[in-house]
Design a protein around this motif. Structure first.
Motif, PDB file in Angstrom:
ATOM      1  N   GLU A 202       0.830  -1.203   0.000  1.00 27.43           N
ATOM      2  CA  GLU A 202       0.000   0.000   0.000  1.00 27.43           C
ATOM      3  C   GLU A 202       0.866   1.255   0.000  1.00 27.43           C
ATOM      4  OE1 GLU A 202      -3.200   2.349  -0.200  1.00 27.43           O
ATOM      5  OE2 GLU A 202      -3.420   0.163  -0.094  1.00 27.43           O
ATOM      6  N   SER A 203       1.935   1.243   0.805  1.00 22.34           N
ATOM      7  CA  SER A 203       2.845   2.386   0.880  1.00 22.34           C
ATOM      8  C   SER A 203       3.532   2.627  -0.465  1.00 22.34           C
ATOM      9  CB  SER A 203       3.883   2.146   1.975  1.00 22.34           C
ATOM     10  OG  SER A 203       4.842   3.178   1.986  1.00 22.34           O
ATOM     11  N   ALA A 204       3.989   1.558  -1.114  1.00 23.93           N
ATOM     12  CA  ALA A 204       4.664   1.692  -2.410  1.00 23.93           C
ATOM     13  C   ALA A 204       3.711   2.227  -3.477  1.00 23.93           C
ATOM     14  CB  ALA A 204       5.235   0.337  -2.836  1.00 23.93           C
ATOM     15  N   LEU A 205       2.468   1.746  -3.479  1.00 22.11           N
ATOM     16  CA  LEU A 205       1.486   2.231  -4.456  1.00 22.11           C
ATOM     17  C   LEU A 205       1.171   3.709  -4.224  1.00 22.11           C
ATOM     18  CD1 LEU A 205      -0.993  -0.799  -4.721  1.00 22.11           C
ATOM     19  CD2 LEU A 205       0.735  -0.083  -6.375  1.00 22.11           C
ATOM     20  N   LYS A 206       1.127   4.133  -2.963  1.00 19.92           N
ATOM     21  CA  LYS A 206       0.899   5.549  -2.671  1.00 19.92           C
ATOM     22  C   LYS A 206       2.050   6.398  -3.221  1.00 19.92           C
ATOM     23  CE  LYS A 206      -0.052   8.880   1.006  1.00 19.92           C
ATOM     24  NZ  LYS A 206       0.827   9.885   0.382  1.00 19.92           N
ATOM     25  N   GLN A 207       3.281   5.890  -3.048  1.00 20.52           N
ATOM     26  CA  GLN A 207       4.449   6.609  -3.583  1.00 20.52           C
ATOM     27  C   GLN A 207       4.362   6.710  -5.100  1.00 20.52           C
ATOM     28  OE1 GLN A 207       6.857   8.005  -1.840  1.00 20.52           O
ATOM     29  NE2 GLN A 207       7.248   6.885   0.049  1.00 20.52           N
TER      30      GLN A 207
END
Length: 352
Positions: A202-207
């Motif tokens: 989720e964090s990587a997709l937000k980035q």
């Protein structure tokens, strides 16, 4: 007495022979074809789309690059790779053969381009261990400005070779080298999702979304929404997934990106099956299949049917699962989608 040959004449003769030799080499040496600027621009955009997972868009851009300059060997090879991703193996092999015939002597290419062409060829022929090794060598050879892109290519090859943790490491390294590389964050998010590391994914997709937003890449933002919906769906959060898929559908429809639209419709269909709403699932499935057929994207239809069957199987509705698997198998055989045919056979085997 015999007349002596002057030392000057000897030196002049040696120099003349050397000059003739150099001239002969210059005229017969393998030359590198320099693609037209327009073809190079289309190629770069096509490869960028491939790294983001937009294979249909990538295929169209690379096809235009080849039409602009049919001697552009790397464009033919990359187009073959995109066609492979779209499960069109016969077309892919034809393009790869064209690329190889354009440079029968790899010495005509720079060492980096020769290695890149070989790595792409390995990927198209599904020799993933060789592709991984060649991309690894490429990472060590390319200049610093290209290293992050080479790492993304390495990660994609590792994913295909089922080296998931190694792929995650490659994508993570690419994000560290180039913190602005949206494709690296997107691929990292997808790979982390496959590894069931949902919070990190989720964090990587937000980035990735933040970087696409800065560059106003609406198609990239749509792809992030699609992948985020898939991530939520994997966790059983069907209501949240529906919201993400709905936003992706709205954007892909306004962009007239039929590939993203079809995939989103298929994901929505699966999501409604898992949520227990078979009527809505059927509606979205029919929309996806109609859109795929009207745009001659039959292999998207095939894989969509297999995914719908898998959703039914998860719910224990084996008769509906088998019906979708069999229809997917029939279409795969009809349209010669070998990857889709293998997927359908595997799904039927799992069901039985």
């Amino acid at each position: 007495r015999r007349p002596r040959i002057s030392v000057g004449y000897v030196i002049a003769g040696v120099v003349a022979v050397a000059l003739v030799g150099i001239l002969a080499w210059w005229l017969t040496r393998p030359t590198v074809h320099e693609p037209t600027p327009d073809a190079k621009l289309l190629y770069d955009r096509g490869v960028a789309a491939m790294r983001e997972g937009a294979f249909f868009k990538s295929s169209k851009l690379l096809q235009q690059a080849v039409a602009n300059d049919d001697r552009f060997a790397l464009a033919h090879a990359r187009w073959a790779e995109a066609l492979t991703e779209l499960d069109l193996p016969d077309d892919a092999k034809n393009e790869l053969l064209v690329a190889q015939n354009l440079v029968p002597n790899r010495a005509a290419l720079s060492s980096v381009d020769a290695l890149r062409l070989q790595a792409i060829s390995d990927t198209v022929t599904r020799d993933f261990p060789a592709a991984v090794e060649n991309y690894r060598r490429l990472v060590a050879m390319v200049p610093a400005t290209e290293k992050a892109f080479a790492l993304v290519d390495l990660g994609r090859a590792q994913e295909k070779g089922e080296q998931l943790q190694e792929a995650i490491d490659s994508y993570r390294q690419a994000t560290q080298i180039d913190p602005h590389n949206a494709a690296a964050f997107l691929r990292l998010g997808v790979a982390l999702g496959r590894a069931q590391k949902y919070q990190e994914a989720e964090s990587a997709l937000k980035q990735a979304n933040d970087r696409f937003d800065v560059s106003n890449e609406v198609e990239g933002i749509t792809e992030v929404l699609l992948q985020r919906g898939s991530l939520l769906q994997q966790q059983g959060k069907t209501a949240d997934a529906e919201i993400a898929f709905g936003k992706a559908l709205e954007r892909s429809t306004s962009l007239e990106n039929n590939d993203q639209r079809i995939r989103t419709l298929q994901h929505l269909s699966n999501n409604f099956i898992l949520a227990g709403n078979a009527t809505k699932a059927q509606q979205y499935s029919e929309q996806a299949m109609a859109l795929a057929r009207s745009n001659r994207m039959e292999n998207r239809t095939t894989l969509g049917l297999i995914e719908i069957g898998r959703a039914y199987m998860i719910l224990g509705n084996n008769s509906e699962a088998e019906k979708n698997f069999n229809e997917g198998l029939r279409l795969a055989q009809l349209y010669k989608g070998r990857y889709a045919e293998a997927r359908a056979q595997l799904a039927l085997g799992a069901l039985r």
